[in-house]
Design a protein around this motif. Structure first.
Motif, short mmCIF file in Angstrom:
data_model
loop_
_atom_site.label_atom_id
_atom_site.label_comp_id
_atom_site.label_asym_id
_atom_site.label_seq_id
_atom_site.Cartn_x
_atom_site.Cartn_y
_atom_site.Cartn_z
N ARG A 111 65.77 7.05 53.34
CA ARG A 111 64.69 7.49 52.44
C ARG A 111 65.26 8.24 51.24
O ARG A 111 64.82 8.06 50.11
N LYS A 112 66.25 9.06 51.49
CA LYS A 112 66.86 9.85 50.41
C LYS A 112 67.52 8.92 49.39
O LYS A 112 67.36 9.10 48.18
N ILE A 113 68.23 7.90 49.87
CA ILE A 113 68.92 6.97 48.96
C ILE A 113 67.90 6.18 48.14
O ILE A 113 68.03 6.05 46.91
N MET A 114 66.86 5.67 48.80
CA MET A 114 65.86 4.88 48.10
C MET A 114 65.13 5.71 47.04
O MET A 114 64.88 5.23 45.92
N LYS A 115 64.82 6.93 47.40
CA LYS A 115 64.12 7.80 46.45
C LYS A 115 64.98 8.09 45.23
O LYS A 115 64.51 8.06 44.09
N ARG A 116 66.27 8.32 45.45
CA ARG A 116 67.16 8.63 44.33
C ARG A 116 67.39 7.41 43.44
O ARG A 116 67.52 7.55 42.22
N VAL A 117 67.44 6.24 44.02
CA VAL A 117 67.58 5.02 43.21
C VAL A 117 66.35 4.86 42.32
O VAL A 117 66.45 4.58 41.11
N PHE A 118 65.16 5.04 42.91
CA PHE A 118 63.92 4.92 42.14
C PHE A 118 63.90 5.90 40.97
O PHE A 118 63.59 5.54 39.83
N HIS A 119 64.25 7.16 41.26
CA HIS A 119 64.18 8.18 40.21
C HIS A 119 65.29 8.03 39.19
O HIS A 119 65.11 8.42 38.02
N LEU A 120 66.41 7.47 39.57
CA LEU A 120 67.47 7.21 38.59
C LEU A 120 67.00 6.16 37.58
O LEU A 120 67.19 6.31 36.36
N VAL A 121 66.35 5.11 38.08
CA VAL A 121 65.84 4.06 37.19
C VAL A 121 64.74 4.63 36.30
O VAL A 121 64.71 4.39 35.08
N ARG A 122 63.83 5.41 36.90
CA ARG A 122 62.72 5.95 36.11
C ARG A 122 63.23 6.93 35.04
O ARG A 122 62.77 6.93 33.91
N TRP A 123 64.20 7.75 35.42
CA TRP A 123 64.78 8.71 34.47
C TRP A 123 65.40 7.97 33.28
O TRP A 123 65.19 8.35 32.12
N ALA A 124 66.13 6.89 33.54
CA ALA A 124 66.78 6.14 32.47
C ALA A 124 65.75 5.48 31.55
O ALA A 124 65.92 5.44 30.33
N LEU A 125 64.64 4.97 32.13
CA LEU A 125 63.60 4.34 31.33
C LEU A 125 62.85 5.35 30.47
O LEU A 125 62.45 5.06 29.33
N LEU A 126 62.64 6.55 31.01
CA LEU A 126 61.86 7.56 30.29
C LEU A 126 62.68 8.30 29.23
O LEU A 126 62.12 8.85 28.28
N LEU A 127 63.99 8.32 29.38
CA LEU A 127 64.86 9.16 28.55
C LEU A 127 64.62 9.00 27.05
O LEU A 127 64.38 10.01 26.36
#
Length: 637
Positions: free
Chosen positions: A330-346
């Motif tokens: 769960r921790k890995i999946m959550k971090r992957v999701f937020h890494l992608v979202r962070w890059a898109l929002l930046l």
């Protein structure tokens, strides 16, 4: 790099600051708009030393309690310098002190000598001289005293006396500083009595120095610190000493001039109370609501981007509130999701942050590297809002009995909703409030996420209550553990979360327990409400005592002159009822029995020193006593 001084006690710290920082500005007082008068570290130390000689000439003894009754101003810290150099003990309070509190403090502490701010306070003390027989000398900070009145002096006269004294007087002060032991008292602070009779908290030099060594914010001589909270309170006092320790300059402000002072000083750091951020939050949202629809839309978009960008970044850094353990997958999946979202929002966040959110940051001067909010809980939505828009609020937790900081957020553990990790050399344990069994300790960390009473042991814990061994024994055990009376838990990222006051817990006749503070914080966010308090101990349901905001009701179209008139209007009551339904209902974290159905509008506003402490906490026992008939009326049916 840590630039702080390392001194064994407060008197030596003041001397070391004068020597190291020399002609750099230590404190600044506002003369007029955009004009501030500074005093250097070396000059402040020299003036404090001369005044200490004058106090010794007046007969002040080592470890003797000396009253200091004043609000924030240069003469306050000058007087504290002198009292510490003379080896005596500061007994501080602001000018909003009540007559009963004055009598109690003078007699309980046995105060012979007191420094007072102005003639108004001097006249109040003169009126009770027969009730405080041990008082011999009063020292006036400002104005001239009556020459014929015995025992009256001015700070200027005593400072001049010390300056003109021979070498013997100065040698005496030098000997006193050398004799000071870190375990000597430096202050006795009488609590403002939120739950009853004031108690004199005894704090030692070692307590204060532990705070200087543990506060996790690095200030230097280039920093500008705004002082807004009452300096007699240990929270603000620690930060003023911390600026001295770090070589920064403190600028004295007030509620009346805060907006202008933020713009003029552009502070890099300040201690603050939740009420300041609540008021600023309401003003910002009010201006957004009144703005053109296009500007309102741009703000909402900018804040949406900022919130999701910051949340993703916080998740990647492990800085989100964790009530339970996370599995590896769960921790890995959550971090992957937020890494992608962070890059898109930046890129989008970068543009809207500069174009839309920067003016909000400018409202606090634009240079804040941090503000520590303490003295009460900061509502989650407000905490989240300011951190999202780039104003770093590092909420802390403490009490007068712990000098005061127990825990405070750091930039490495900025977890919104928690008060951060505990201070260095500090031990925390969570104890079952019913049977006293520890559920979380350093040796037994499996109790994360379990609620209980917070107990603390460390170098900041007080020596005890002055002349009150019974109250001391009630909160401080033989092993040095202090029972805080606060309920909390340790999160799964090792931060402390505060859940309410053990003593404030309301127990309904059904046996259900509830904490009033979260309910009150939520309802206080209404622009129609200045203050509210939950009542209902031993009743079937809870109710509210509410102080309405008159200006907000006038803006809503109600033509009323007083709170008394407002309480008779059905329209006003319906508006309040709608606000309660909007802000406290099931589905947003409150259970059905935590949703108040009844309320009463109070005929008078709460005042600091009467229903509120200096940090705007509710004096529940006072409010319940004053409005006992109103509370009884709620539960007649």
């Amino acid at each position: 790099m840590n630039h702080r001084l390392h001194s064994p006690h407060l008197a030596q710290l003041y001397l070391d600051a004068g020597e190291r920082y020399g002609e750099l500005p230590a404190f600044a007082t506002k003369i007029r708009t955009e004009e501030w008068e500074p005093v250097s570290f070396s000059r402040l130390a020299q003036r404090g030393w001369n005044l200490a000689v004058g106090l010794a000439e007046l007969g002040v003894l080592e470890q003797e309690p000396v009253g200091l009754f004043s609000d924030n101003r240069l003469e306050w810290i000058l007087s504290d310098y002198a009292i510490q150099f003379s080896g005596a003990i500061t007994v501080p309070r602001g000018t909003d002190v009540t007559t009963d509190e004055l009598k109690y403090m003078f007699n309980h502490a046995g105060i012979r000598v007191a420094v007072v701010e102005n003639r108004q306070l001097l006249d109040r003390i003169d009126a009770i001289r027969e009730d405080v027989p041990e008082l011999e000398h009063l020292i006036l900070m400002e104005g001239e005293h009556r020459e014929s009145a015995p025992g009256l002096h001015t700070l200027a006269t005593l400072e001049k006396l010390g300056e003109m004294a021979g070498s013997g007087g100065h040698e005496e002060i030098k000997d006193r500083v050398e004799r000071l032991d870190p375990d000597n008292l430096f202050t006795i602070i009488y609590t403002s009595g939120t739950t009853g009779r004031p108690k004199g908290v005894m704090l030692t030099h070692r307590n204060m120095i532990s705070q200087m060594e543990g506060i996790p914010i690095d200030l230097t001589c280039t920093d500008r610190v705004l002082s807004i909270l009452p300096v007699w309170h240990i929270f603000e006092r620690v930060f003023e000493v911390y600026t001295i320790c770090s070589g920064a300059c403190t600028y004295y402000s007030s509620v009346r001039t805060l907006g202008d002072d933020l713009r003029e000083v552009e502070p890099t750091f300040m201690g603050s109370a939740p009420r300041l951020w609540e008021n600023l939050y309401q003003r910002i949202l009010g201006s957004v609501q009144d703005a053109h629809w296009m500007r309102r839309g741009l703000f909402n978009l900018a804040y949406w981007l900022a919130h999701h960008y910051r949340y993703s970044l916080s998740t990647l850094r492990g800085q989100v509130l964790l009530y339970e353990s996370e599995g590896t997958v769960r921790k890995i999946m959550k971090r992957v999701f937020h890494l992608v979202r962070w890059a898109l929002l930046l890129p989008w966040y970068g543009f809207f942050n500069a174009a839309v959110l920067e003016p909000i940051r400018q409202s606090t001067g634009g240079s804040l590297k941090a503000t520590v909010s303490g003295g009460g809980a900061l509502p989650f939505e407000i905490d989240q809002f300011f951190n999202d828009v780039g104003i770093p609020v590092l909420e802390g937790y403490g009490m007068t009995e712990t000098s005061p900081v127990i825990a405070v957020r750091t930039f490495d553990q900025l977890v919104v909703g928690a008060v951060g990790p505990w201070m260095p050399k500090t031990e925390i344990r969570i104890v079952d409030p019913e049977n006293g069994t520890p559920v979380h300790t350093l040796e037994n960390p499996i109790g994360r996420g379990i609620r209980g009473e917070i107990q603390v042991r460390g170098p900041q814990v007080m020596k005890g209550y002055y002349k009150d061994s019974e109250e001391t024994d009630a909160v401080l055990d033989d092993d040095g553990w202090l029972r805080t009376g606060d309920l909390g838990m340790v999160t799964w990222n090792d931060c402390l979360k505060i859940l309410g006051r053990k003593k404030a817990t309301v127990v309904l006749s059904s046996g259900e327990n509830l904490e009033p503070e979260p309910i009150e914080m939520r309802i206080n966010q209404s622009p129609l409400i200045d203050h509210c308090m939950v009542v209902g101990q031993d009743q079937k349901k809870i109710a509210l005592l509410i102080v309405p905001n008159m200006d907000a009701f006038r803006e809503a179209g109600l033509d009323v002159e007083s709170l008394h008139d407002l309480s008779s209007l059905p329209e006003a009551k319906e508006l309040i009822r709608s606000e309660i339904r909007l802000r406290v209902h099931t589905g947003i974290g409150f259970k059905p029995y935590e949703c108040p159905r009844e309320f009463r509008l109070l005929p008078e506003p709460f005042e600091t020193g009467r229903e509120l402490t200096s940090l705007f906490k509710l004096k529940r026992h006072v409010i319940e006593s004053v409005y006992r008939d109103l509370i009884d009326d709620i539960y007649k049916t």
